[in-house]
Design an enzyme around this catalytic site. Sequence first.
Site, PDB file in Angstrom:
ATOM      1  N   CYS A   2       0.837  -1.191   0.000  1.00  0.00           N
ATOM      2  CA  CYS A   2       0.000   0.000   0.000  1.00  0.00           C
ATOM      3  C   CYS A   2       0.881   1.254   0.000  1.00  0.00           C
ATOM      4  O   CYS A   2       1.936   1.279   0.617  1.00  0.00           O
ATOM      5  CB  CYS A   2      -0.944   0.109   1.187  1.00  0.00           C
ATOM      6  SG  CYS A   2      -2.090  -1.253   1.325  1.00  0.00           S
ATOM      7  N   ARG A  27       3.830  -0.427  -4.893  1.00  0.00           N
ATOM      8  CA  ARG A  27       3.585  -0.955  -3.545  1.00  0.00           C
ATOM      9  C   ARG A  27       2.248  -1.698  -3.454  1.00  0.00           C
ATOM     10  O   ARG A  27       1.941  -2.303  -2.421  1.00  0.00           O
ATOM     11  CB  ARG A  27       3.564   0.191  -2.527  1.00  0.00           C
ATOM     12  CG  ARG A  27       4.870   0.924  -2.421  1.00  0.00           C
ATOM     13  CD  ARG A  27       4.737   2.082  -1.468  1.00  0.00           C
ATOM     14  NE  ARG A  27       4.602   1.638  -0.093  1.00  0.00           N
ATOM     15  CZ  ARG A  27       5.610   1.448   0.736  1.00  0.00           C
ATOM     16  NH1 ARG A  27       6.827   1.669   0.336  1.00  0.00           N
ATOM     17  NH2 ARG A  27       5.408   1.037   1.971  1.00  0.00           N
ATOM     18  N   TRP A  74      -2.907  -2.721  -1.658  1.00  0.00           N
ATOM     19  CA  TRP A  74      -2.637  -4.145  -1.861  1.00  0.00           C
ATOM     20  C   TRP A  74      -3.403  -4.840  -0.753  1.00  0.00           C
ATOM     21  O   TRP A  74      -3.067  -4.729   0.423  1.00  0.00           O
ATOM     22  CB  TRP A  74      -1.137  -4.419  -1.754  1.00  0.00           C
ATOM     23  CG  TRP A  74      -0.759  -5.794  -2.169  1.00  0.00           C
ATOM     24  CD1 TRP A  74      -0.393  -6.209  -3.422  1.00  0.00           C
ATOM     25  CD2 TRP A  74      -0.684  -6.962  -1.331  1.00  0.00           C
ATOM     26  NE1 TRP A  74      -0.116  -7.550  -3.415  1.00  0.00           N
ATOM     27  CE2 TRP A  74      -0.282  -8.045  -2.147  1.00  0.00           C
ATOM     28  CE3 TRP A  74      -0.918  -7.201   0.017  1.00  0.00           C
ATOM     29  CZ2 TRP A  74      -0.102  -9.341  -1.660  1.00  0.00           C
ATOM     30  CZ3 TRP A  74      -0.755  -8.504   0.512  1.00  0.00           C
ATOM     31  CH2 TRP A  74      -0.347  -9.544  -0.327  1.00  0.00           C
ATOM     32  N   ASN A  98      -1.637   2.132   5.850  1.00  0.00           N
ATOM     33  CA  ASN A  98      -0.781   1.074   5.303  1.00  0.00           C
ATOM     34  C   ASN A  98      -0.371   0.190   6.471  1.00  0.00           C
ATOM     35  O   ASN A  98      -0.066   0.691   7.546  1.00  0.00           O
ATOM     36  CB  ASN A  98       0.445   1.763   4.655  1.00  0.00           C
ATOM     37  CG  ASN A  98       1.574   0.809   4.343  1.00  0.00           C
ATOM     38  OD1 ASN A  98       1.349  -0.377   4.107  1.00  0.00           O
ATOM     39  ND2 ASN A  98       2.786   1.324   4.321  1.00  0.00           N
ATOM     40  N   GLY A  99      -0.370  -1.139   6.266  1.00  0.00           N
ATOM     41  CA  GLY A  99       0.004  -2.046   7.353  1.00  0.00           C
ATOM     42  C   GLY A  99      -1.213  -2.736   7.929  1.00  0.00           C
ATOM     43  O   GLY A  99      -2.264  -2.793   7.282  1.00  0.00           O
ATOM     44  N   GLU A 482      16.408 -17.953  -9.142  1.00  0.00           N
ATOM     45  CA  GLU A 482      16.058 -16.558  -9.406  1.00  0.00           C
ATOM     46  C   GLU A 482      15.478 -16.401 -10.816  1.00  0.00           C
ATOM     47  O   GLU A 482      14.524 -15.651 -11.029  1.00  0.00           O
ATOM     48  CB  GLU A 482      17.298 -15.673  -9.211  1.00  0.00           C
ATOM     49  CG  GLU A 482      17.164 -14.219  -9.636  1.00  0.00           C
ATOM     50  CD  GLU A 482      16.034 -13.459  -8.948  1.00  0.00           C
ATOM     51  OE1 GLU A 482      15.474 -13.942  -7.959  1.00  0.00           O
ATOM     52  OE2 GLU A 482      15.679 -12.366  -9.452  1.00  0.00           O
ATOM     53  N   LYS A 486      11.825 -14.980 -11.698  1.00  0.00           N
ATOM     54  CA  LYS A 486      11.622 -13.809 -12.569  1.00  0.00           C
ATOM     55  C   LYS A 486      10.555 -14.108 -13.614  1.00  0.00           C
ATOM     56  O   LYS A 486       9.653 -13.316 -13.857  1.00  0.00           O
ATOM     57  CB  LYS A 486      12.963 -13.480 -13.220  1.00  0.00           C
ATOM     58  CG  LYS A 486      13.305 -12.080 -13.457  1.00  0.00           C
ATOM     59  CD  LYS A 486      13.733 -11.232 -12.287  1.00  0.00           C
ATOM     60  CE  LYS A 486      12.864 -11.294 -11.070  1.00  0.00           C
ATOM     61  NZ  LYS A 486      13.421 -10.824  -9.863  1.00  0.00           N
ATOM     62  N   GLU A 489       7.023 -14.448 -12.016  1.00  0.00           N
ATOM     63  CA  GLU A 489       6.488 -13.169 -11.544  1.00  0.00           C
ATOM     64  C   GLU A 489       5.848 -12.362 -12.654  1.00  0.00           C
ATOM     65  O   GLU A 489       4.782 -11.783 -12.476  1.00  0.00           O
ATOM     66  CB  GLU A 489       7.619 -12.304 -10.948  1.00  0.00           C
ATOM     67  CG  GLU A 489       8.065 -12.702  -9.579  1.00  0.00           C
ATOM     68  CD  GLU A 489       9.205 -11.813  -9.080  1.00  0.00           C
ATOM     69  OE1 GLU A 489       9.138 -11.383  -7.927  1.00  0.00           O
ATOM     70  OE2 GLU A 489      10.166 -11.561  -9.832  1.00  0.00           O
ATOM     71  N   HIS A 505      15.624 -36.733  -9.030  1.00  0.00           N
ATOM     72  CA  HIS A 505      14.828 -36.984  -7.813  1.00  0.00           C
ATOM     73  C   HIS A 505      13.436 -36.366  -7.922  1.00  0.00           C
ATOM     74  O   HIS A 505      12.910 -35.852  -6.931  1.00  0.00           O
ATOM     75  CB  HIS A 505      15.568 -36.444  -6.592  1.00  0.00           C
ATOM     76  CG  HIS A 505      16.889 -37.102  -6.377  1.00  0.00           C
ATOM     77  ND1 HIS A 505      17.003 -38.391  -5.932  1.00  0.00           N
ATOM     78  CD2 HIS A 505      18.152 -36.664  -6.598  1.00  0.00           C
ATOM     79  CE1 HIS A 505      18.301 -38.719  -5.858  1.00  0.00           C
ATOM     80  NE2 HIS A 505      19.006 -37.690  -6.267  1.00  0.00           N
ATOM     81  N   LYS A 618       5.895  -4.608  -4.608  1.00  0.00           N
ATOM     82  CA  LYS A 618       7.353  -4.538  -4.548  1.00  0.00           C
ATOM     83  C   LYS A 618       7.865  -4.651  -3.124  1.00  0.00           C
ATOM     84  O   LYS A 618       8.906  -5.229  -2.871  1.00  0.00           O
ATOM     85  CB  LYS A 618       7.834  -3.222  -5.163  1.00  0.00           C
ATOM     86  CG  LYS A 618       9.333  -3.111  -5.161  1.00  0.00           C
ATOM     87  CD  LYS A 618       9.853  -2.561  -6.450  1.00  0.00           C
ATOM     88  CE  LYS A 618      11.348  -2.714  -6.565  1.00  0.00           C
ATOM     89  NZ  LYS A 618      11.756  -4.048  -7.019  1.00  0.00           N
TER      90      LYS A 618
HETATM   91  C1  G6P Z   1       8.694  -8.755  -2.924  1.00  0.00           C
HETATM   92  C2  G6P Z   1       9.185  -8.248  -4.272  1.00  0.00           C
HETATM   93  C3  G6P Z   1      10.476  -8.979  -4.648  1.00  0.00           C
HETATM   94  C4  G6P Z   1      11.510  -8.809  -3.552  1.00  0.00           C
HETATM   95  C5  G6P Z   1      10.986  -9.251  -2.187  1.00  0.00           C
HETATM   96  C6  G6P Z   1      11.922  -8.826  -1.069  1.00  0.00           C
HETATM   97  O1  G6P Z   1       8.300 -10.066  -3.050  1.00  0.00           O
HETATM   98  O2  G6P Z   1       8.197  -8.438  -5.259  1.00  0.00           O
HETATM   99  O3  G6P Z   1      10.975  -8.447  -5.861  1.00  0.00           O
HETATM  100  O4  G6P Z   1      12.643  -9.563  -3.863  1.00  0.00           O
HETATM  101  O5  G6P Z   1       9.726  -8.623  -1.932  1.00  0.00           O
HETATM  102  O6  G6P Z   1      11.976  -7.419  -1.032  1.00  0.00           O
HETATM  103  P1  G6P Z   1      13.164  -6.607  -0.414  1.00  0.00           P
HETATM  104  O7  G6P Z   1      12.764  -5.179  -0.556  1.00  0.00           O
HETATM  105  O8  G6P Z   1      13.276  -7.045   1.018  1.00  0.00           O
HETATM  106  O9  G6P Z   1      14.390  -6.941  -1.187  1.00  0.00           O
END
Ligand code: G6P
Length: 623
Positions: A2, A27, A74, A98-99, A482, A486, A489, A505, A618
Amino acid sequence: MCGIIGYNGIQDPKGILLDGLKKLEYRGYDSAGIAILENNKTLVFRSEGKINQLETKLSTKKFNGSLGIGHTRWATHGAPTENNAHPHQVGAVTLVHNGIIENYLEHKSHLEKSNAVFKSDTDTEILAHLFNQAIKLGLSLKEACLKILPTLKGSYAFVALNDNQPDQMIGVANGAPLIVGLTKNENYLASDVQAILNRTNKVIYLKDGQIALCKKGEVEIFTPEGTLLKPEIKTLHWTADQMEKSGYRHYMLKEIHEQSQAIANTISGNIDPTSETIQIPELKKLQDKLKNLNRISIVACGTARHAGLVGKYYLEKFARVSTDVDFGSEFRYRQPVLEKNSLTLLISQSGETADTLAALRESRVHEVPALSICNVRESSLARESDIVLYTNAGPEIGVASTKAFTTQLTFLYMFAVQLGQIRGVISPEYAKELTNDLMHLPFLVDKTLRLEKQIEEIALNFQDNPFFFYMGRDNQYPIALESALKLKEISYAHAEGYPAGELKHGPIALIDRQAAVIVLATQNTSPKTFHEAGKSDNILLEKILSNLQQVKARGGQILSVGTEGDTVFSKESKYFIGLPKASWAINPILSTIPMQLLAYHIASLRGTDVDKPRNLAKSVTVE
Ligand code: G6P
């Protein structure tokens, strides 16, 4: 999660609020709203979906007011509907939040007894009710705040308006960020600096529990008990033009292409010109502690945790310290054994991820020092850590993390090499060689980025594949994780990352003609490093070649990511990407780049909203 923006100034707030919300959209973006106070009445406009839907709704509206608040959501409590969108209004009070208010049900049942009517399913609405009750008793916004705050549990930030005080807005930060932006005649409240970078570079970062009372051209900061404070006004490092797309179609693509510069900026200031070795100035503070370390616990979430997994390989190889890597969400609940001579290493782009912050606080309880690798200055993580190593990636706006990841890897590399020196594990010559390798990294990244055309063509062929399987060994295994993340996502394709040795396995059962299989098979082309670093991926290349054959025999379409000049993997694969020659520790940073580009181009071809993928945010500031 948020985003909050507030404005108290001299202009019509509509454009300022909408612009701020767009910058905060990363956010959360399932619904949005603004409220503007004019003629002693606050008008609220909300809409489901992204900010442009709200913008359309407001396109013909003009306002007389000069005070307003906005929110992009969010969803945590209640579905992402217009009804649950913020701002929430009860009586004279209008509020964005927010929160999470953890004890909202307790408050709700009290409020219901006094006949409060709830129009949404959110925890936020109880806050608006509590404020309204206090205001009805004749309290001011500030007095209401001081009365309500001690009754709230949770991590939150909020901003409230009162129809009866048309010159004021009040904001509180408690476990969720809120900053105050200042100009001569205007002030702002925002979840982060990105929302107001184009308006001012003078800010106050609210500390936990602090209250900001923003009046016309004046801001007062109070403790939770109401004591007036003298705030520290900071000047921002980031500039407004860093927030633009600069001609790229998406922020993500721009950020991928910024990696060479971001890595150079991260290295800068950490090389000692006399010894020509890595020397991170911030580490001086912990020098003795670092010498006697017997364990490092890396804790992070999402992409940052994948960086931590690569960090484990670096730290164990270069510094010979036993290292484990945990999910932020698991660490504190499993009662970790935190020994005296250990260090907690937190990695976070935003510095606001709730689970990573909780891990930091857990290690504090055990008196274990906390070192953070973080991108956002003055974030909660940065403020609470013993040492902060700032990645100089600049603002990262695309939800899928790219340049933050490779700059985190760069810092982990530097930290491991210096720790190896401090502990006397690596010789000065070897440290010099590793430093030299690192200094070439921005150039190699730049060269790797030039492979984009070829990757776009591969993306064209892979765009409709239903399943992607990434495999790697050693320090390329986290890159497999990773790369799969990616792609998931942003393209919503089913993707898995695995250590190649685990293929037999289980995951081999998923391989058929429709599976796209990506094999990370780079060579270590630095023979001295190979010798001193012990076992290297060159030994493992033969093994991963067998894994490739097992996949090939089952019809998988293979893309190998190897090293230029390769004659083995290129022959056995349908597609081959040849990366510039590099050492063992540099290779995972380079192989990340084509994988980011592949994910980006597949997602673009699939037509998804690359910068704002569905359901993601994010910065995950709630558990
Ligand atoms: C969310 C974002 C990711 C990020 C993760 C950790 O899931 O979408 O891209 O890696 O949070 O965020 P941070 O700000 O702690 O790296």
